[in-house]
Design a protein around this motif. Structure first.
Motif, PDB file in Angstrom:
ATOM      1  N   SER A  65      13.370  -0.310   4.667  1.00 40.37           N
ATOM      2  CA  SER A  65      13.514  -0.547   6.098  1.00 40.37           C
ATOM      3  C   SER A  65      12.433  -1.517   6.531  1.00 40.37           C
ATOM      4  O   SER A  65      11.515  -1.830   5.763  1.00 40.37           O
ATOM      5  N   ARG A  66      12.554  -1.998   7.761  1.00 42.01           N
ATOM      6  CA  ARG A  66      11.539  -2.928   8.248  1.00 42.01           C
ATOM      7  C   ARG A  66      11.322  -2.724   9.734  1.00 42.01           C
ATOM      8  O   ARG A  66      12.239  -2.314  10.464  1.00 42.01           O
TER       9      ARG A  66
ATOM     10  N   ARG B 297       5.887   6.890   0.630  1.00 37.75           N
ATOM     11  CA  ARG B 297       6.360   5.749   1.397  1.00 37.75           C
ATOM     12  C   ARG B 297       5.419   4.581   1.174  1.00 37.75           C
ATOM     13  O   ARG B 297       4.226   4.664   1.497  1.00 37.75           O
ATOM     14  N   LEU B 298       5.951   3.520   0.623  1.00 30.57           N
ATOM     15  CA  LEU B 298       5.187   2.304   0.434  1.00 30.57           C
ATOM     16  C   LEU B 298       5.338   1.402   1.651  1.00 30.57           C
ATOM     17  O   LEU B 298       6.390   1.375   2.288  1.00 30.57           O
ATOM     18  N   SER B 299       4.286   0.665   1.933  1.00 27.98           N
ATOM     19  CA  SER B 299       4.297  -0.305   3.027  1.00 27.98           C
ATOM     20  C   SER B 299       3.977  -1.679   2.489  1.00 27.98           C
ATOM     21  O   SER B 299       3.213  -1.832   1.533  1.00 27.98           O
ATOM     22  N   CYS B 300       4.560  -2.673   3.122  1.00 26.91           N
ATOM     23  CA  CYS B 300       4.289  -4.076   2.791  1.00 26.91           C
ATOM     24  C   CYS B 300       3.998  -4.782   4.102  1.00 26.91           C
ATOM     25  O   CYS B 300       4.919  -5.028   4.888  1.00 26.91           O
ATOM     26  N   ALA B 301       2.740  -5.071   4.342  1.00 27.51           N
ATOM     27  CA  ALA B 301       2.326  -5.680   5.595  1.00 27.51           C
ATOM     28  C   ALA B 301       2.011  -7.153   5.389  1.00 27.51           C
ATOM     29  O   ALA B 301       1.374  -7.529   4.410  1.00 27.51           O
TER      30      ALA B 301
ATOM     31  N   VAL C 297       7.327  -3.975   6.131  1.00 26.93           N
ATOM     32  CA  VAL C 297       8.515  -3.455   5.469  1.00 26.93           C
ATOM     33  C   VAL C 297       8.112  -2.190   4.721  1.00 26.93           C
ATOM     34  O   VAL C 297       7.005  -2.110   4.183  1.00 26.93           O
ATOM     35  N   TYR C 298       9.018  -1.223   4.673  1.00 30.85           N
ATOM     36  CA  TYR C 298       8.731   0.061   4.044  1.00 30.85           C
ATOM     37  C   TYR C 298       9.712   0.349   2.903  1.00 30.85           C
ATOM     38  O   TYR C 298      10.851  -0.119   2.912  1.00 30.85           O
ATOM     39  N   LEU C 299       9.238   1.124   1.962  1.00 35.56           N
ATOM     40  CA  LEU C 299      10.101   1.647   0.913  1.00 35.56           C
ATOM     41  C   LEU C 299       9.849   3.145   0.830  1.00 35.56           C
ATOM     42  O   LEU C 299       8.808   3.575   0.338  1.00 35.56           O
ATOM     43  N   GLN C 300      10.793   3.918   1.364  1.00 31.67           N
ATOM     44  CA  GLN C 300      10.707   5.371   1.293  1.00 31.67           C
ATOM     45  C   GLN C 300      11.292   5.821  -0.040  1.00 31.67           C
ATOM     46  O   GLN C 300      12.449   5.521  -0.342  1.00 31.67           O
TER      47      GLN C 300
ATOM     48  N   SER D 111       0.838  -1.195   0.000  1.00 24.95           N
ATOM     49  CA  SER D 111       0.000   0.000   0.000  1.00 24.95           C
ATOM     50  C   SER D 111       0.875   1.247   0.000  1.00 24.95           C
ATOM     51  O   SER D 111       2.099   1.161   0.170  1.00 24.95           O
ATOM     52  N   GLY D 112       0.230   2.391  -0.176  1.00 26.81           N
ATOM     53  CA  GLY D 112       0.940   3.660  -0.106  1.00 26.81           C
ATOM     54  C   GLY D 112       1.189   4.331  -1.435  1.00 26.81           C
ATOM     55  O   GLY D 112       1.735   5.431  -1.492  1.00 26.81           O
ATOM     56  N   GLY D 113       0.794   3.682  -2.525  1.00 24.13           N
ATOM     57  CA  GLY D 113       0.979   4.282  -3.828  1.00 24.13           C
ATOM     58  C   GLY D 113       0.032   5.449  -4.051  1.00 24.13           C
ATOM     59  O   GLY D 113      -0.878   5.690  -3.264  1.00 24.13           O
ATOM     60  N   GLY D 114       0.272   6.160  -5.144  1.00 26.36           N
ATOM     61  CA  GLY D 114      -0.579   7.298  -5.470  1.00 26.36           C
ATOM     62  C   GLY D 114       0.056   8.155  -6.534  1.00 26.36           C
ATOM     63  O   GLY D 114       1.049   7.766  -7.157  1.00 26.36           O
ATOM     64  N   LEU D 115      -0.520   9.321  -6.726  1.00 28.40           N
ATOM     65  CA  LEU D 115      -0.037  10.290  -7.708  1.00 28.40           C
ATOM     66  C   LEU D 115       0.828  11.320  -6.986  1.00 28.40           C
ATOM     67  O   LEU D 115       0.403  11.899  -5.981  1.00 28.40           O
TER      68      LEU D 115
END
Length: 129
Positions: free
Chosen positions: A70-71, A18-22, A78-81, A6-10
């Motif tokens: 990061s996680r 910042r994307l999240s992976c839960a 886990v996150y992707l900034q 989640s966390g995508g967008g325009l």
């Protein structure tokens, strides 16, 4: 056993997301995580990797210095900034997990999507003005 990205967008060029992976149904403590992306009309490619402990991280050349993985194992996430976003970062982003118990025989295994066993559904990132 599921991963939810989640966390995508325009976002405008130069912006951040910042994307999240839960994870649900299993603990990420014993899994390494990779982020991949598929741009329109192109194949899915590896973006970033983080080891189960979080100590080891890797980045594709195209995102190095702009993206940070990061996680937080306590949050099973886990996150992707992503900073300084460019139009060429536009893609559907996927997170994927692989057990640390799986034996890898080559040094660049983490860039190979076939090594990952659990995938999230993807979240769309669009970088445009």
């Amino acid at each position: 056993v599921q991963l939810q990205a989640s966390g995508g967008g325009l976002v405008q060029p130069g912006g951040s997301l910042r994307l999240s992976c839960a994870a649900s149904g299993f603990t990420l403590d014993y899994y390494a995580i990779g982020w991949f992306r598929r741009a329109p009309g192109r194949e899915r490619v590896w973006v970033s990797f983080i080891s189960s402990s979080g100590v080891g991280t890797r980045y594709a050349g195209s995102v190095k210095g702009r993206f940070t993985i990061s996680r937080d194992n306590a949050k099973n996430t886990v996150y992707l900034q992503m900073n300084s976003l460019k139009p060429e970062d536009t893609a559907v982003y996927y997170c994927a997990a692989v057990s640390i118990m799986a034996v890898k025989s080559y040094s660049t295994w983490y860039t190979n999507e076939n090594e990952y066993t659990n995938w999230g559904q993807g979240t769309l990132v669009t970088v445009s003005s």
